[in-house]
Each structure stands twice: as structure tokens, then as C-alpha cells.
Scaffold this active site. Structure first.
Site, mmCIF file in Angstrom:
data_model
loop_
_atom_site.group_PDB
_atom_site.id
_atom_site.type_symbol
_atom_site.label_atom_id
_atom_site.label_comp_id
_atom_site.label_asym_id
_atom_site.label_seq_id
_atom_site.Cartn_x
_atom_site.Cartn_y
_atom_site.Cartn_z
ATOM 1 N N GLY A 12 0.849 -1.184 0.000
ATOM 2 C CA GLY A 12 0.000 0.000 0.000
ATOM 3 C C GLY A 12 0.887 1.238 0.000
ATOM 4 N N THR A 13 0.360 2.312 0.540
ATOM 5 C CA THR A 13 1.107 3.571 0.563
ATOM 6 C C THR A 13 2.467 3.394 1.215
ATOM 7 O OG1 THR A 13 -1.023 4.629 0.893
ATOM 8 C CG2 THR A 13 0.915 5.990 1.260
ATOM 9 N N VAL A 14 2.496 2.742 2.379
ATOM 10 C CA VAL A 14 3.753 2.638 3.122
ATOM 11 C C VAL A 14 4.719 1.687 2.425
ATOM 12 C CG1 VAL A 14 4.807 2.000 5.314
ATOM 13 C CG2 VAL A 14 2.607 3.196 5.296
ATOM 14 N N GLY A 15 4.207 0.529 1.993
ATOM 15 C CA GLY A 15 5.069 -0.440 1.318
ATOM 16 C C GLY A 15 5.714 0.162 0.075
ATOM 17 N N ALA A 16 4.905 0.834 -0.741
ATOM 18 C CA ALA A 16 5.458 1.489 -1.927
ATOM 19 C C ALA A 16 6.463 2.564 -1.520
ATOM 20 C CB ALA A 16 4.329 2.096 -2.760
ATOM 21 N N GLY A 135 4.561 7.728 13.204
ATOM 22 C CA GLY A 135 5.188 7.888 11.889
ATOM 23 C C GLY A 135 6.627 8.387 11.898
ATOM 24 N N GLY A 188 -9.681 12.298 1.868
ATOM 25 C CA GLY A 188 -8.775 11.173 2.083
ATOM 26 C C GLY A 188 -8.041 11.230 3.419
ATOM 27 N N LYS A 206 -1.486 2.588 19.936
ATOM 28 C CA LYS A 206 -0.175 3.242 20.046
ATOM 29 C C LYS A 206 0.175 3.516 21.509
ATOM 30 C CE LYS A 206 -0.923 5.311 15.509
ATOM 31 N NZ LYS A 206 -1.545 6.483 14.846
#
Lengths: 429, 429
Positions: A12-16, A135, A188, A206
Site C-alpha cells: 500500500g502507501t507505506v510499502g510502496a 510515523g 482522504g 499506540k
């Protein structure tokens, strides 16, 4: 030098972002890590989706679990998400197969962190999770290493960017929760199903991780008190400003004489505190060490770049051969957490009642508060509308939560009180 | 487990703090480090001074260099201070004798960091210095490990608590520099010889260290531009507030197309920026990573507890067996810094002139600015006192520093301009 070969589950966003970062910054990372860090294998649901990064030459696995045994993979990066299912299975298998694990999965760690840490310790493998909390802010490293010499008494943070964004827009544009949430979803900034964020669950995951690290204790996630921001009204935000506060969704873990307090809830924070001025999607964490004093951290809590930055920091640590116990000390040294029930919390409270503007209401309310031993620091009522509904705001001195709850139960039954009272805790006391 | 045996040179506030912390927190530190960390030997000037901690059972060396060869010492902690003399000799000897070094000495690292790092690397020994910058804030760890995946574009910080305290009191109490400094000296917040602090040298030492780490470059300390706070007037603080700024002594390291800019000077910071609200003795650092985004850190920059917390964090890292290259990468990977001369800086400027209030002055001044291609964003003049001295404040758009200097040289020669103009850079641009 022999490269560290990375297998990534979840693109997803993070993996990419991780694939992109490792490619774009290859030379710098090789210098910092002492050897190249290269992605060799990946797994995701849709092989053909355009992710804006090249997957040429990478081994593709339809089954993420295959990464755990892939001989071309030295370390597994789990970015699937979810506390159970394939994410948990992959974490377990990777450690069982002798491969270090890097994950951004807060739910997995909050719910199964003790068992996974034991597996990692038994196999003498790193389990790293900088990306799971806040993050781009390296708060795990700060807590687990930077403040390792300290007994930490308190952790308080803005841990969910979606909630902070919604509260910020509600204040700046004087708009209602539902309206701003709908906008955030269009933009989004909030998920189609927003409940994980706005009901405080994400922040609680968290917080459980931070509390475990800060106190060296095994945290049972079900022992956290979790409230979200659905019931915050535009009216309370206006009163907060008038009283010199900002409303923030805070995750708070603190030591008290009776045990530790673990809670996520909206709080009134004095505007003079650094955490009060953290707006929009930013995250922030305040750590109180007995020798260090307060350490305040602020940065981007989510998104492709910040989260990838955290994942790759963990990979660099692993490439350098450095290893820290998962929860900052050996599993056998971790204590069982003794969590104070929320009813025993002492705090100051902001209470807002909607009452019929008629003689005697205030006398009834204050008599009930007196009966429960609650004293007031201030009271606000604006304008007069005889016979109509008006808000009354009460700010209490420090008192116990069960006393406040008992008083509010009685106050709610007064005929002149028109709806359930609003309660927002004031932090720090 | 075999303890890590520590020899401490220098038993001032910080040295005594380390002894105290290791004793008081022994159980916690053993759990976090995986083995005990115990002080076995010390060296200081006066054997009989009461330091509030017990030195019973410790080996005493009159000569600090003896710690480097003491067989009862596994790691040397240098807390003597000073860029040369015994501190430098001990650092060199400890590494030569095969002992890891922990130091809080910013001057030593800023001036001799490259040579010491080479010695540590050649001997494969840790050289740790978390306590050298910003006390209780683990900024070295954040930069060297937490943001290791990032190309850092900018570091900006409040790195000297004494200056920040003086500027805070000047603003809050509307008092002059000399007056507040004298008070700070009486209270122990400033040294009897305050020049290291108030002339910016201490902040510059810390900035040189942060810049070396952030950019992976060898920094020549003499290439830094260093200005202190002696010339900040109460008048400028008032104007700053009117314009929406706070005056802070900042250390700034940033990448520009022409090279890196390294400078310590007072700056006007917009009140909306987190760093503007850091008051009193607190330190703060803003780090800009290309993937992480901005990371802001705030905490106590000095004092017994915070500095001891940083020293012991380094000792725990060493006890755990973890080792990071001194400047974040191998010495051979570090680039030579290309530092942009201050004259080539582009910035917006706050300029204050003291002029005789008479017709034509402003026309003369603005004509000179125009000749040098400098455009104004705003101009302030309050009240009128015909024939007397009045301040005029000019805020420029972004322009080059050499143009501003040339214009100010001409402006200073105008007969109606009564004293050297005040110049304060606006940050961030």
C-alpha cells in the site's frame, strides 16, 4: 559488503514508500548502514496495480507467508496491517524461520506484543516497530534507548492525525463534527469506515505500545479506557477557547501510587502547553523522565514518507547488527501492569449542562455537586433566555471520577436538565 | 552478568549526576542494559570536596589519564571539559588503550571530532556523545539513527539555555541585556565569564556537531559564522513582538545549492512556529528530513539530571554491545563540507536605524536600499519627535547579505543616522 535483503508484505502507501525510499536513497543508506539494503521479494494482493514504483526483478509471492521462508530474504517487513490474520501469521512464521521482523502494525503489537516479543527473544532476533507509533517521529527509539536511564512517570500524546485534523478544523472553522468528518473523508484524511480513528482505538493501540516501553510492563490492551471524539461539540470547543484550553484527543499513560493509568480521551489542554498548539495532521508526544525532565517530540504521524522513514531506520539498525530487547528489557524483567480503574482517576473536569433557564436550576446542580464533595473552580453562563435551553459550564477542582459520575447521574435526572451532560477531562491536572 | 565498569574523569555537576543516577537507578539500568553498569574509578581535582554522592570503594586517580589504562575500567567517561588539555589527552589515550569513550564535551568534538572519530574507527571502539548537545533531548540518537534514512536539509535549534533564558527575561520583564545578564550570573544561570555562552560559541560547538551528523560532512569549526546576543536591545524585542516575531539565538545548518550554510546568530522567528514558543532554559531542535518531514524536539538542555540521563543512555548502548559510526557513517564516506560564505546568504532582514526625525531621512535611506536592489516588506515608525532621535524599523524581502551590508555601510554614513544600524535575520525565510 553483503547486502541486507528485504522481503516486503503489503504494498500500500507505506510499502510502496519503502521501496521508493530504498531505491532513491540507496547510496546514502549504504553509507549509513555499512552495507546495501535491497528489496528482493514482495507480496501484495494485486500484482498488476500501478504503485508508482518499479517492481522489476523482484520475486513476487501471492502468499505473504512465503516471505518467511524465502532464501532470498534476510528480513521480513510486515505492512499488511490488522491485529490478526495474515499479518500475525507472517510475524510468527518469520521469527520461527529465523528472520528479523520489521512492522508498522500497531494493532498487532498492542494485542500480541508480549507473545511476539517472547518469540523474538527466544530466537535472538530483532523485532522492530518504529513505524507503528507516530510515523516520522522516532519516539520508540527515544523511549527505548534515548531515555533508557530514566524512570518514566508519564507519557501523553496526540497519536492520531485524523482526530487532530478534525478537531483543528472544527475549531478554526467553527463547524460541527459530522460535517468536518464528511469533508475529511472526501479529502482522504479519514477512512470510509472511520471508527478505528475517531473512536480512539488507533490511538489506544499506540498508547499501549508506548506504555509498555515506558514502564517496562506487560500491557493488557483491554485494560485501557478508550473514548473518541464523536461527542465533541462545536459549543465545547468555543467554551474551551474562552477558558484558555484547546481540546485534543490524548493518549495518556501515567504512574500513580495505586498503579498505572492508561486512557485515551478528549482533553482540555491549557494553550500554554506545547501539545496544545499541535494542529492538523501532526502528532506529538510528551515524555517525562525522572532525570531527563520533559522531552517533547512533534512531527508527521502518518503518510508515505514519514512511515517509510521509520521502517527504513529499523532496517538500518538491523543492517548495522544492533539489537535492543523488544520492550526495552528481557521479557523476564517485565512486570505485570497494575492498571488503575478509570473510576479511581483524579482529575479536574469540564462539565457542560444544557438546562432550562429558570430560577433554582443552579441551586439544584450545585447542591448535588456539594453532596458528592466536588468543588468548583469556575462557572460560565452566557446571556439569559428565560424558559429556553442554555448551556452552563462548570470547571471542577481535582476530584475523583466516580464522584463526578455519581453526581452527573443525579444531575441528569433533574427535570430542568435537557440532555446528557458533556464531560471533558482537563490535562495536565 | 559481567558488569560494565565505568571510569569517570571530572566530578562536577554532571559527573556527580552520573554517579548518582547509576546508583539510584541500578536495578532499572541493569534490566535495560542487560547487565550492571557500575562506576569503579574516578578522577577529579579535589579529593575532599563534598559532591553529595558517595565515592566509597571507588579507585581514585589524581591523574585523569590513569583511567585510560586502569584495568578495572571498561569504558571511560570524559567530563573534564575544554577542547584541549587533559580532556583531549584522555580521549586519545582511552581510545589508544582500547577503551570506549563517552563524553559530554562539545568543544572537543567540534574542534577535534574528525581525528577522534578516525581513532575510534581504527580501533573499532564506540565514541558516544549524546550529552554534548541539548542535554536531556536525545537529538544525537534521533539524527544518527532515527532519521538515518533521510537526507536532512536543515537543522535549526535553540542550543544554549543561558541565552534563551536571558532573551526570555528581557522580553517578559522589558529589561536590558546587561541588567538581565548580571541577574542570571547571581542566580547561577550564567557563568562569571559568560562569553562562551552569550557570544554564541557554545551554541556553535553544538551546531558543528549536528551539522556533521546531519549532512555526513567533515565540518571545519572555523567556517561557522558566530554571533551572540550582546547587541540585542530591549527596543528590538518590543518591535519583534509588534511584528509577530520572537527573538531567539538560533544555530542553523542548511543545504543550499551553493553548499551548506552554518551559522549561529539571533533571529526573528514567527510566533506561529514551535521554536518561537520555547522559553527559559529549554533547548529545542527542528530537523527537516526529506522523507520524515519536520521533526521537532524540545527539552532541558543542561543541568545535572538531563546531562546524566544522556551520558547513561550512551553507557547502556555500549553495555548492550551496540555501536554506530561516530558521524553516522564510516570516515571514508564523509564528504568535505563546502560552506557558503555568509555574504552569499539570502534572507529577509529586520533593520533598525536610529535617526534624527527630520524631513528627507526616509527618502535617503530608501534610495540607498533601492540602489542595492533591496525591496521592503514593511516599515515602522512610531510617533514623531521633530529634531530628536527616533527608531525606524525596516523589514526587507529576501535578499543577499552582501547587498544588505553594502547598503547599511552607506546608510551608516548619513548624517541623520545616529548609531550603527541593528540587523536581525528573519528565520525561516
Amino acid at each position: 559488503m553483503k547486502p541486507l535483503r528485504v522481503g516486503i508484505a503489503g504494498l500500500g502507501t507505506v510499502g510502496a514508500g519503502v521501496v521508493k525510499l530504498l531505491a532513491q536513497q540507496a547510496e546514502l543508506i549504504t553509507a549509513r548502514a555499512g552495507r546495501p539494503i535491497t528489496v528482493t521479494a514482495v507480496s501484495a494482493r494485486d500484482r498488476n496495480r500501478d504503485r508508482g514504483v518499479s517492481l522489476d526483478g523482484l520475486i513476487w509471492h501471492d502468499d505473504p507467508l512465503a516471505l518467511a521462508w524465502d532464501e532470498n530474504v534476510d528480513v521480513v517487513v510486515e505492512l499488511i496491517g490488522g491485529s490478526d490474520g495474515p499479518a500475525k501469521a507472517l510475524a510468527e512464521k518469520a521469527l520461527a524461520a529465523g528472520r528479523p521482523l520489521v512492522t508498522a502494525n500497531k494493532a498487532l503489537l498492542a494485542l500480541h506484543g508480549t507473545a511476539l516479543a517472547q518469540a523474538a527473544e527466544d530466537a535472538s532476533l530483532p523485532l522492530a516497530y518504529e513505524a507503528a507509533v507516530a510515523g516520522g517521529i522516532p519516539v520508540i527509539k527515544v523511549l527505548r534507548e534515548g531515555l533508557a536511564a530514566n524512570r518514566v512517570s508519564r507519557v501523553a500524546g496526540i497519536l492520531n492525525g485524523t482526530c487532530n485534523y478534525i478537531l483543528t478544523i472544527m475549531r478554526e472553522e467553527k463547524r460541527d463534527f459530522g460535517d468536518v468528518l464528511a469533508d475529511a473523508q472526501r479529502l482522504g484524511y479519514a477512512e470510509a469506515d472511520p471508527s478505528f480513528d475517531i473512536d480512539g482505538v488507533d490511538a489506544a493501540h499506540k498508547l499501549a505500545i508506548l506504555a509498555g516501553l515506558a514502564f517496562g510492563q506487560k500491557i493488557d490492551f483491554s485494560s485501557l479506557h478508550v473514548e473518541g471524539i464523536r461527542r465533541i461539540s462545536a459549543l465545547d470547543i468555543v467554551f474551551a477557547q474562552e477558558l484558555g484550553y484547546r481540546i485534543k484527543l490524548l493518549g495518556i499513560a501515567e504512574r500513580t501510587e495505586a498503579g498505572i493509568s492508561l486512557r485515551v480521551h478528549p482533553a482540555m489542554v491549557p494553550v500554554s502547553k506545547p501539545i496544545a498548539t499541535v494542529d492538523g495532521v501532526f502528532n506529538a508526544v510528551l515524555l517525562e523522565g525522572d532525570f531527563s525532565g520533559p522531552v517533547f517530540l512533534q512531527g508527521r504521524g502518518a503518510g508515505e514518507g514519514p512511515t517509510a522513514s521509520a521502517v527504513v531506520a529499523d532496517l538500518i539498525d538491523i543492517a548495522r547488527g544492533n539489537q535492543i530487547p523488544v520492550w526495552g528489557m528481557a521479557q523476564s524483567k517485565l512486570a505485570e501492569a497494575r492498571v488503575v480503574p478509570m473510576a479511581h482517576l483524579t482529575s479536574a473536569y469540564f462539565l457542560r449542562l444544557m438546562v432550562v433557564d429558570q430560577p433554582g436550576v443552579l441551586a439544584d446542580v450545585t447542591a448535588i455537586l456539594r453532596d458528592h464533595g466536588i468543588s468548583l473552580e469556575s462557572m460560565l453562563q452566557h446571556g439569559r433566555k428565560p424558559g429556553e435551553a442554555v448551556p452552563i459550564v462548570l470547571v471542577t477542582h481535582e476530584t475523583r471520577e466516580d464522584a463526578v459520575n455519581a453526581a452527573l447521574a443525579r444531575i441528569s435526572m433533574l427535570e430542568s436538565v435537557l440532555e446528557a451532560p458533556a464531560l471533558i477531562r482537563i490535562e495536565p491536572k
